[in-house]
Design a protein around this motif. Structure first.
Motif, PDB file in Angstrom:
ATOM      1  N   THR A 271     -37.058 -15.844  83.369  1.00  0.00           N
ATOM      2  CA  THR A 271     -35.514 -15.888  83.511  1.00  0.00           C
ATOM      3  C   THR A 271     -34.833 -15.172  81.777  1.00  0.00           C
ATOM      4  O   THR A 271     -36.157 -14.881  80.759  1.00  0.00           O
ATOM      5  CB  THR A 271     -34.383 -16.990  82.830  1.00  0.00           C
ATOM      6  N   SER A 272     -34.231 -14.779  81.564  1.00  0.00           N
ATOM      7  CA  SER A 272     -34.210 -14.050  80.483  1.00  0.00           C
ATOM      8  C   SER A 272     -32.424 -14.517  79.778  1.00  0.00           C
ATOM      9  O   SER A 272     -31.377 -14.214  80.449  1.00  0.00           O
ATOM     10  CB  SER A 272     -34.218 -12.578  79.690  1.00  0.00           C
ATOM     11  N   ASP A 273     -32.482 -15.236  78.427  1.00  0.00           N
ATOM     12  CA  ASP A 273     -30.841 -15.769  78.197  1.00  0.00           C
ATOM     13  C   ASP A 273     -30.446 -16.905  79.781  1.00  0.00           C
ATOM     14  O   ASP A 273     -29.295 -16.892  79.741  1.00  0.00           O
ATOM     15  CB  ASP A 273     -30.663 -14.557  78.160  1.00  0.00           C
ATOM     16  N   ASP A 274     -31.450 -17.283  79.907  1.00  0.00           N
ATOM     17  CA  ASP A 274     -30.966 -18.148  81.685  1.00  0.00           C
ATOM     18  C   ASP A 274     -30.196 -17.692  82.477  1.00  0.00           C
ATOM     19  O   ASP A 274     -29.810 -17.801  83.137  1.00  0.00           O
ATOM     20  CB  ASP A 274     -30.334 -19.418  80.994  1.00  0.00           C
ATOM     21  N   ASN A 275     -31.000 -15.887  82.911  1.00  0.00           N
ATOM     22  CA  ASN A 275     -30.355 -15.472  83.924  1.00  0.00           C
ATOM     23  C   ASN A 275     -31.306 -14.774  84.128  1.00  0.00           C
ATOM     24  O   ASN A 275     -32.134 -14.374  83.936  1.00  0.00           O
ATOM     25  CB  ASN A 275     -29.081 -14.225  83.519  1.00  0.00           C
ATOM     26  N   TYR A 276     -31.184 -14.423  85.788  1.00  0.00           N
ATOM     27  CA  TYR A 276     -32.924 -13.712  86.297  1.00  0.00           C
ATOM     28  C   TYR A 276     -32.210 -12.301  86.473  1.00  0.00           C
ATOM     29  O   TYR A 276     -30.999 -11.813  86.551  1.00  0.00           O
ATOM     30  CB  TYR A 276     -33.220 -13.870  87.472  1.00  0.00           C
ATOM     31  N   GLN A 277     -33.000 -11.126  86.173  1.00  0.00           N
ATOM     32  CA  GLN A 277     -33.101  -9.930  86.020  1.00  0.00           C
ATOM     33  C   GLN A 277     -34.031  -9.357  87.020  1.00  0.00           C
ATOM     34  O   GLN A 277     -34.972  -9.225  87.436  1.00  0.00           O
ATOM     35  CB  GLN A 277     -33.948  -9.158  84.756  1.00  0.00           C
TER      36      GLN A 277
END
Length: 202
Positions: A112-118
């Motif tokens: 994740t990036s900043d708790d978001n999946y990309q």
């Protein structure tokens, strides 16, 4: 182009009739078609082991691998199920669970990036998807929604007809889909829509 029909019914019968109606028209339009009845195959449910994240493939060894290969090579997936207690059949659910997980982790990393999946593209991205559900009287639309939700989360393009792509057949267990004139007409128009799009994609 290539279209596969996946039938989730545990018996020969009505769901098969509707799927084969679509495949027959696509074949007549010079597309390659394959019919895959899950009743003849051994497909276990997903174990949630996440080994597909590490291996880039499902590690459960059964007939799933052969079906998944057909799914990844096809341009169009025609997927049908009878309605059991308002839902698609367990074997079809098992296939779709494993196919969705496998397809995602073959192209994406579990990070994740900043708790978001990309999320990027997946194995099924851009493929056409035609859902079909069959019941004696009711429950088709809920099961249809299950198939459409699977298609949407896996980046397929859902194709419809001039009515919901459902069939009404099977009173007292009978095999009588060919008597459902409206349903067969809906499947015929579904095939026309699929052919229209396949010709333009191809």
């Amino acid at each position: 182009m290539k279209a596969i029909g996946i039938c989730g019914s545990p018996r020969e019968g009505n769901t098969e009739t509707y799927i084969k109606k679509v495949l027959s028209q696509l074949s007549q339009a010079d597309h390659d078609t394959i019919y895959l009845p899950l009743r003849l195959l051994n497909i276990a449910p997903c174990e949630g082991c996440y080994q597909c994240v590490k291996e880039g493939r499902c590690v459960i060894e059964d007939d799933f691998q052969a079906v998944f290969k057909h799914m990844t090579e096809a341009d169009c997936l025609v997927v049908g199920s009878p309605v059991y207690n308002g839902s698609i059949t367990p074997k079809l659910k098992a296939l779709l669970d494993r196919a969705g997980f496998s397809a995602r982790w073959m192209k994406n990393a579990l990070e994740t990036s900043d708790d978001n999946y990309q999320w990027g593209k997946m194995v099924f991205s851009g493929k056409l998807f035609a859902p079909i559900t069959v019941a004696r009287k009711t429950g088709q639309t809920f099961a249809l929604a299950q198939l459409m939700l699977w298609a949407q989360v896996n980046d397929l393009i859902t194709v419809g007809s001039n009515y919901w792509t459902v069939g009404t057949a099977g009173t007292s267990g009978s095999i009588n889909a060919d008597e459902d004139a409206e349903g067969m007409s809906i499947m015929s128009h579904l095939a026309e829509n699929l052919n229209f799009l396949m010709e333009r994609i191809g």
